[in-house]
Design a protein around this motif. Structure first.
Motif, PDB file in Angstrom:
ATOM      1  N   GLY A 281      13.220  62.175  38.403  1.00  0.00           N
ATOM      2  CA  GLY A 281      12.096  62.867  37.528  1.00  0.00           C
ATOM      3  C   GLY A 281      11.246  62.127  37.005  1.00  0.00           C
ATOM      4  N   GLU A 282       9.658  61.997  36.244  1.00  0.00           N
ATOM      5  CA  GLU A 282       9.248  61.236  35.565  1.00  0.00           C
ATOM      6  C   GLU A 282       9.429  62.519  34.477  1.00  0.00           C
ATOM      7  N   PHE A 283       9.798  63.451  34.185  1.00  0.00           N
ATOM      8  CA  PHE A 283      10.080  64.105  32.672  1.00  0.00           C
ATOM      9  C   PHE A 283      11.690  64.512  33.097  1.00  0.00           C
ATOM     10  N   VAL A 284      12.259  64.518  31.228  1.00  0.00           N
ATOM     11  CA  VAL A 284      14.076  65.156  31.519  1.00  0.00           C
ATOM     12  C   VAL A 284      14.058  65.630  30.088  1.00  0.00           C
ATOM     13  N   ILE A 285      14.695  66.995  29.826  1.00  0.00           N
ATOM     14  CA  ILE A 285      14.977  67.673  29.171  1.00  0.00           C
ATOM     15  C   ILE A 285      16.577  67.892  29.001  1.00  0.00           C
ATOM     16  N   PHE A 286      17.442  67.806  28.246  1.00  0.00           N
ATOM     17  CA  PHE A 286      19.252  68.455  27.726  1.00  0.00           C
ATOM     18  C   PHE A 286      19.033  69.167  27.540  1.00  0.00           C
ATOM     19  N   PHE A 287      19.084  69.661  28.470  1.00  0.00           N
ATOM     20  CA  PHE A 287      20.186  71.343  28.603  1.00  0.00           C
ATOM     21  C   PHE A 287      21.649  71.093  28.135  1.00  0.00           C
ATOM     22  N   ASP A 288      21.622  72.231  27.361  1.00  0.00           N
ATOM     23  CA  ASP A 288      23.339  72.900  27.301  1.00  0.00           C
ATOM     24  C   ASP A 288      23.468  73.595  27.702  1.00  0.00           C
ATOM     25  N   ASP A 289      25.292  73.946  28.090  1.00  0.00           N
ATOM     26  CA  ASP A 289      25.308  74.646  29.142  1.00  0.00           C
ATOM     27  C   ASP A 289      25.704  75.485  28.871  1.00  0.00           C
ATOM     28  N   ASP A 290      25.518  76.100  27.392  1.00  0.00           N
ATOM     29  CA  ASP A 290      25.720  78.005  27.266  1.00  0.00           C
ATOM     30  C   ASP A 290      24.342  77.914  26.880  1.00  0.00           C
ATOM     31  N   ASP A 291      23.551  78.202  26.983  1.00  0.00           N
ATOM     32  CA  ASP A 291      22.033  78.244  26.210  1.00  0.00           C
ATOM     33  C   ASP A 291      21.158  78.763  27.195  1.00  0.00           C
ATOM     34  N   ILE A 292      19.650  79.360  27.099  1.00  0.00           N
ATOM     35  CA  ILE A 292      19.261  80.232  28.099  1.00  0.00           C
ATOM     36  C   ILE A 292      17.173  79.892  27.421  1.00  0.00           C
TER      37      ILE A 292
END
Length: 300
Positions: free
Chosen positions: A77-88
């Motif tokens: 993708g053109e954009f990225v976010i680094f999500f954690d594996d225990d959040d909402i």
């Protein structure tokens, strides 16, 4: 999304991603060597072609930075976010953040507010259309990121992928890797926008990296010290060290009890001699200074 032994939380996180109003996304889950049932929990979700599960390659070091770097190399993708594996994540996260910068090539990132929660998630999402925002100029506001006056939590920023063309997470770090990486990005002159709306919810629990740092875990504390030295190098190399930041890192050396950090700051920073002498007096008298501050706080 890097994951390690998160069978208890990762399903709730993925369900929140599946509820995104913006649907043109890919979720890259990088397994850092899970020893629990995380994969079994994920099997039903892997039927969605937007979700991929990958074992961390030996090309990348074990840990969060290595997994994120692998994700960056796989991302389409053109954009990225680094999500954690225990959040909402808020259901409008992608719709709002991408909408804010997709038509403005001058903006390289969109920051938004993050709230924390403990136990069962019972927050009510704010779905109002009213948005307040302010601009962030990389070469003007980088110091606010460093001092946490303007926090850049790892999951609370959507980036244009091109920000990472020549920048990656330091795989030697086990804590504060995003602090170091994002400082690098802002000091390259990248500008963005900050939305005054909560679009991400971080789960607070004892097994998190942050929780371990504040309990004094030696690996996390040493990683913070190492990240600090790396940022000091970066600031001096780019001519961006200021008296305020010199004092900030001096106090960090005091609070972390790190003589090596203070000596590093003193040796590699060209700052006004009077500022250096003042900080030196504070550092070498730090036991008495800390006692004074505790008494002052207690009296207050």
């Amino acid at each position: 999304m890097a994951t390690y032994n998160r069978e208890l939380f990762i399903e709730e996180t993925i369900q929140s991603i599946l509820k995104q109003e913006y649907t043109n996304w890919e979720l890259l889950i990088i397994d850092d060597g899970c020893k629990d049932n995380t994969y079994q929990v994920l099997i039903p979700y892997l039927q969605d072609p937007r979700i991929g599960f990958f074992q961390r390659s030996l090309k990348y070091k074990k840990g969060l930075p290595g997994c994120r770097n692998m994700g960056l190399d796989l991302a389409q993708g053109e954009f990225v976010i680094f999500f954690d594996d225990d959040d909402i994540v808020h259901p409008q996260n992608l719709q709002i953040s991408i909408g804010e910068i997709s038509s403005r090539p001058d903006l390289m990132f969109c920051r938004y507010r993050r709230e924390v929660f403990e136990g069962k998630f019972d927050k009510v999402f704010d779905t109002s259309q009213k948005l307040e925002s302010f601009s962030i100029q990389g070469l003007k506001d980088y110091s606010k990121l460093i001092t946490q006056e303007l926090p850049f939590n790892s999951c609370s920023v959507l980036w244009r992928k091109e920000c990472f063309k020549d920048i990656r997470f330091n795989e030697e770090l086990l804590y504060a890797e995003e602090w170091e990486c994002y400082t690098n990005i802002l000091t390259e002159g990248n500008n963005g926008i900050s939305i005054d709306k909560t679009l991400y919810y971080g789960r607070k629990h004892a097994q998190s990296n942050t929780g371990e740092f504040y309990r004094g875990n030696p690996l996390r504390v040493q990683s913070k010290i190492k990240a600090s030295k790396s940022i000091i190098d970066l600031l001096n190399r780019k001519g961006l060290m200021t008296p305020r930041l010199y004092k900030y890192f001096g106090w960090m050396a005091v609070l972390l009890g790190s003589k090596s950090l203070y000596k590093y700051l003193e040796k590699y920073s060209s700052i006004n001699i009077f500022i250096r002498l003042k900080m030196a007096s504070i550092y070498y008298l730090s036991p008495a200074v800390l006692i004074f501050l505790k008494l002052k706080k207690k009296i207050g």
